[in-house]
Design a protein around this motif. Structure first.
Motif, PDB file in Angstrom:
ATOM      1  N   ASN A  11     137.508  76.559  28.119  1.00 44.45           N
ATOM      2  CA  ASN A  11     137.484  77.742  27.246  1.00 44.45           C
ATOM      3  C   ASN A  11     138.320  78.881  27.801  1.00 44.45           C
ATOM      4  O   ASN A  11     138.448  79.927  27.183  1.00 44.45           O
ATOM      5  N   GLN A  13     141.872  80.659  29.657  1.00 46.55           N
ATOM      6  CA  GLN A  13     143.280  80.741  29.234  1.00 46.55           C
ATOM      7  C   GLN A  13     144.037  79.465  29.580  1.00 46.55           C
ATOM      8  O   GLN A  13     144.668  78.841  28.737  1.00 46.55           O
ATOM      9  N   ASP A  38     128.402  73.172  34.157  1.00 46.14           N
ATOM     10  CA  ASP A  38     128.322  74.327  35.051  1.00 46.14           C
ATOM     11  C   ASP A  38     128.681  73.812  36.440  1.00 46.14           C
ATOM     12  O   ASP A  38     127.922  73.063  37.059  1.00 46.14           O
ATOM     13  N   THR A  40     128.681  74.986  39.258  1.00 45.62           N
ATOM     14  CA  THR A  40     127.846  75.355  40.408  1.00 45.62           C
ATOM     15  C   THR A  40     126.609  74.454  40.524  1.00 45.62           C
ATOM     16  O   THR A  40     125.875  74.537  41.509  1.00 45.62           O
ATOM     17  N   CYS A  60     140.314  74.192  36.305  1.00 50.18           N
ATOM     18  CA  CYS A  60     140.794  75.517  35.884  1.00 50.18           C
ATOM     19  C   CYS A  60     139.676  76.556  35.858  1.00 50.18           C
ATOM     20  O   CYS A  60     139.954  77.749  35.716  1.00 50.18           O
ATOM     21  N   ALA A  62     136.946  79.190  37.004  1.00 46.96           N
ATOM     22  CA  ALA A  62     136.874  80.061  38.181  1.00 46.96           C
ATOM     23  C   ALA A  62     136.161  81.352  37.819  1.00 46.96           C
ATOM     24  O   ALA A  62     136.037  81.700  36.640  1.00 46.96           O
ATOM     25  N   THR A  64     136.982  84.863  37.755  1.00 51.13           N
ATOM     26  CA  THR A  64     138.315  85.474  37.767  1.00 51.13           C
ATOM     27  C   THR A  64     138.316  87.004  37.683  1.00 51.13           C
ATOM     28  O   THR A  64     139.385  87.610  37.650  1.00 51.13           O
ATOM     29  N   ILE A 101     143.450  75.058  40.845  1.00 51.59           N
ATOM     30  CA  ILE A 101     144.312  76.206  40.532  1.00 51.59           C
ATOM     31  C   ILE A 101     143.915  77.368  41.434  1.00 51.59           C
ATOM     32  O   ILE A 101     142.747  77.773  41.470  1.00 51.59           O
ATOM     33  N   TYR A 127     137.738  88.216  45.708  1.00 51.26           N
ATOM     34  CA  TYR A 127     138.288  87.169  44.829  1.00 51.26           C
ATOM     35  C   TYR A 127     139.260  86.281  45.603  1.00 51.26           C
ATOM     36  O   TYR A 127     139.133  85.049  45.598  1.00 51.26           O
ATOM     37  N   LYS A 131     138.773  82.308  46.530  1.00 57.45           N
ATOM     38  CA  LYS A 131     139.717  81.273  46.077  1.00 57.45           C
ATOM     39  C   LYS A 131     140.294  80.523  47.281  1.00 57.45           C
ATOM     40  O   LYS A 131     140.509  79.314  47.225  1.00 57.45           O
ATOM     41  N   THR A 150     149.127  80.233  41.322  1.00 62.51           N
ATOM     42  CA  THR A 150     149.888  80.884  40.264  1.00 62.51           C
ATOM     43  C   THR A 150     149.600  82.382  40.270  1.00 62.51           C
ATOM     44  O   THR A 150     148.867  82.877  41.137  1.00 62.51           O
TER      45      THR A 150
HETATM   46  N1  LIG Z   1     144.191  85.141  35.213  1.00 61.83           N
HETATM   47  C1  LIG Z   1     145.080  85.336  36.188  1.00 61.83           C
HETATM   48  O1  LIG Z   1     145.875  86.300  36.145  1.00 61.83           O
HETATM   49  C2  LIG Z   1     145.170  84.374  37.340  1.00 61.83           C
HETATM   50  C3  LIG Z   1     146.103  84.636  38.379  1.00 61.83           C
HETATM   51  C4  LIG Z   1     146.186  83.725  39.428  1.00 61.83           C
HETATM   52  C5  LIG Z   1     145.407  82.597  39.460  1.00 61.83           C
HETATM   53  N2  LIG Z   1     144.498  82.380  38.458  1.00 61.83           N
HETATM   54  C6  LIG Z   1     143.662  81.177  38.510  1.00 61.83           C
HETATM   55  O2  LIG Z   1     144.026  80.351  37.416  1.00 61.83           O
HETATM   56  C7  LIG Z   1     142.878  79.628  36.957  1.00 61.83           C
HETATM   57  C8  LIG Z   1     142.713  79.808  35.466  1.00 61.83           C
HETATM   58  O3  LIG Z   1     142.578  81.195  35.188  1.00 61.83           O
HETATM   59  P1  LIG Z   1     142.335  81.723  33.712  1.00 61.83           P
HETATM   60  O4  LIG Z   1     143.072  83.005  33.577  1.00 61.83           O
HETATM   61  O5  LIG Z   1     142.548  80.630  32.740  1.00 61.83           O
HETATM   62  O6  LIG Z   1     140.780  82.074  33.816  1.00 61.83           O
HETATM   63  P2  LIG Z   1     139.751  82.449  32.668  1.00 61.83           P
HETATM   64  O7  LIG Z   1     140.449  82.620  31.373  1.00 61.83           O
HETATM   65  O8  LIG Z   1     138.902  83.546  33.206  1.00 61.83           O
HETATM   66  O9  LIG Z   1     138.888  81.116  32.563  1.00 61.83           O
HETATM   67  C9  LIG Z   1     138.030  80.718  33.575  1.00 61.83           C
HETATM   68  C10 LIG Z   1     136.972  79.853  32.937  1.00 61.83           C
HETATM   69  O10 LIG Z   1     136.065  79.435  33.969  1.00 61.83           O
HETATM   70  C11 LIG Z   1     134.795  79.356  33.375  1.00 61.83           C
HETATM   71  N3  LIG Z   1     133.716  79.416  34.354  1.00 61.83           N
HETATM   72  C12 LIG Z   1     133.315  80.466  35.100  1.00 61.83           C
HETATM   73  N4  LIG Z   1     132.243  80.119  35.835  1.00 61.83           N
HETATM   74  C13 LIG Z   1     131.957  78.822  35.525  1.00 61.83           C
HETATM   75  C14 LIG Z   1     130.964  77.908  35.938  1.00 61.83           C
HETATM   76  N5  LIG Z   1     130.009  78.241  36.805  1.00 61.83           N
HETATM   77  N6  LIG Z   1     130.975  76.654  35.427  1.00 61.83           N
HETATM   78  C15 LIG Z   1     131.909  76.293  34.525  1.00 61.83           C
HETATM   79  N7  LIG Z   1     132.872  77.115  34.075  1.00 61.83           N
HETATM   80  C16 LIG Z   1     132.895  78.368  34.585  1.00 61.83           C
HETATM   81  C17 LIG Z   1     134.741  80.549  32.425  1.00 61.83           C
HETATM   82  O11 LIG Z   1     133.753  80.297  31.478  1.00 61.83           O
HETATM   83  P3  LIG Z   1     133.191  81.470  30.515  1.00 61.83           P
HETATM   84  O12 LIG Z   1     134.253  81.583  29.460  1.00 61.83           O
HETATM   85  O13 LIG Z   1     131.904  80.908  30.001  1.00 61.83           O
HETATM   86  O14 LIG Z   1     133.040  82.676  31.366  1.00 61.83           O
HETATM   87  C18 LIG Z   1     136.149  80.573  31.864  1.00 61.83           C
HETATM   88  O15 LIG Z   1     136.244  79.866  30.643  1.00 61.83           O
HETATM   89  C19 LIG Z   1     141.703  80.117  37.811  1.00 61.83           C
HETATM   90  O16 LIG Z   1     141.510  79.231  38.877  1.00 61.83           O
HETATM   91  C20 LIG Z   1     142.187  81.452  38.363  1.00 61.83           C
HETATM   92  O17 LIG Z   1     141.564  81.746  39.611  1.00 61.83           O
HETATM   93  C21 LIG Z   1     144.381  83.228  37.385  1.00 61.83           C
END
Ligand SMILES: NC(=O)c1ccc[n+]([C@@H]2O[C@H](COP(=O)([O-])OP(=O)(O)OC[C@H]3O[C@@H](n4cnc5c(N)ncnc54)[C@H](OP(=O)(O)O)[C@@H]3O)[C@@H](O)[C@H]2O)c1
Length: 288
Positions: A11, A13, A38, A40, A60, A62, A64, A101, A127, A131, A150
């Protein structure tokens, strides 16, 4: 025979675009949102792995929220470290490849040259530390891992800087945007393609994967408004004028050395990716 890929955070990005792209490329994809898996909860992880029996995991999911992590320390580690441990241990037990990631925030941003994969890490905040803890669990528990770092991620599904800028421009004539943090915006569609290129191989290791080039948030905001034909005054400000709970690296440009060394295509320039994103998401450009 098609390979079975389990994608966490479907769900989010990136997870959303990874699921879509892998499906288009004839993988059997099981996308898991938090409700289904989940990360965790080790019993939940074991049960899903038994049901799905994936040969590849693209992790994916995290915690975040960079600012909230400063006060929500245990949850950040629970998701980013313990959750990752649960997945990677289960993947290793069935001999599956594991894609984790990670982030440019594993670096402190004190440098002035792009960071390559072999440079020492030194996160500034919770954070980044959490990570990095996830990365360490991946390297110690998996024999078939890709760690993909990334930065500055945006995509169609979910909230991000591009959408925030466009939204703010609907009722403001001017905006202040930070001009002393330099990094690289990354379009989830391009990152998903890069992940697709990696999982076909056995070229395991750490990879930096962002769109090519670099900019400041101020420059990024200007590019967004130019591309979307939005007339708005953007003022450059310093990080000090924009206090946030978490300290951010001032220079976190990633060098894609591992992609080059392993002859895997680097991603296109960030300006091209942004243009494509805005074209695909035409409905975001409301104010002209
Ligand atoms: N966003 C950035 O700018 C950025 C930059 C560098 C690296 N990254 C890394 O890239 C990856 C993808 O990032 P993104 O931007 O796509 O993140 P995102 O849109 O915040 O999506 C993270 C997803 O993880 C889910 N999540 C959180 N806790 C969980 C749990 N306990 N069990 C299962 N799912 C869980 C969230 O679910 P809910 O929707 O229910 O909360 C959310 O859908 C991550 O590893 C992030 O650390 C992101």
């Amino acid at each position: 025979m098609s390979e079975v890929v389990l994608v966490t955070g479907s769900n989010g990005q990136l997870g959303y675009d990874v699921v879509k792209l892998l499906e288009e490329n004839n993988y059997i994809v099981v996308g898991c949102n938090r409700e289904k898996l989940d990360i965790t909860n080790l019993d939940n992880v074991k049960q899903i792995f038994e049901e799905v029996n994936p040969s590849i995991i693209v992790h994916c999911a995290a915690y975040t929220n960079v600012d909230q992590a400063e006060s929500d320390v245990e949850l950040a580690y629970k998701v980013n470290a313990i959750g990752t441990r649960n997945l990677v241990a289960s993947a290793e037990a069935i001999g599956a490849k594991f894609v984790y990631i990670s982030t440019d925030y594993v670096f402190d941003g004190e440098g002035s040259e792009p960071y390559n994969e072999f440079m020492p890490t030194s996160p500034l905040g919770v954070y980044g530390h959490s990570k990095l803890a996830g990365e360490e669990l991946v390297t110690s528990l998996s024999t078939k891992y890709f760690i993909v770092r990334t930065s500055w991620v945006y995509g169609s599904n979910g909230n991000n800087f591009v959408k925030t800028m466009l939204k703010l421009s609907e009722d403001r004539n001017s905006l202040n945007v930070v001009n002393d943090q330099r990094g690289c915006p990354t379009y989830t569609f391009d990152l998903a393609e890069c992940i697709l290129n990696l999982i076909n191989t056995e070229k395991y290791g750490i990879y930096h994967a962002s769109n090519s080039g670099s900019c400041t948030w101020f420059e990024f905001a200007n590019a967004i408004f130019n591309e979307a034909n939005i007339n708005i005054q953007v003022n450059p400000v310093s990080t000090l004028e924009f206090p946030r709970p978490a300290k951010r690296p001032s220079y976190s440009v990633l060098d894609h050395m591992s992609l080059r060394l392993n002859e895997i295509p680097e991603m296109r320039p960030w300006q091209e990716a942004l243009r494509n994103f805005l074209k695909v998401n035409k409905s975001l450009e409301k104010k002209v």
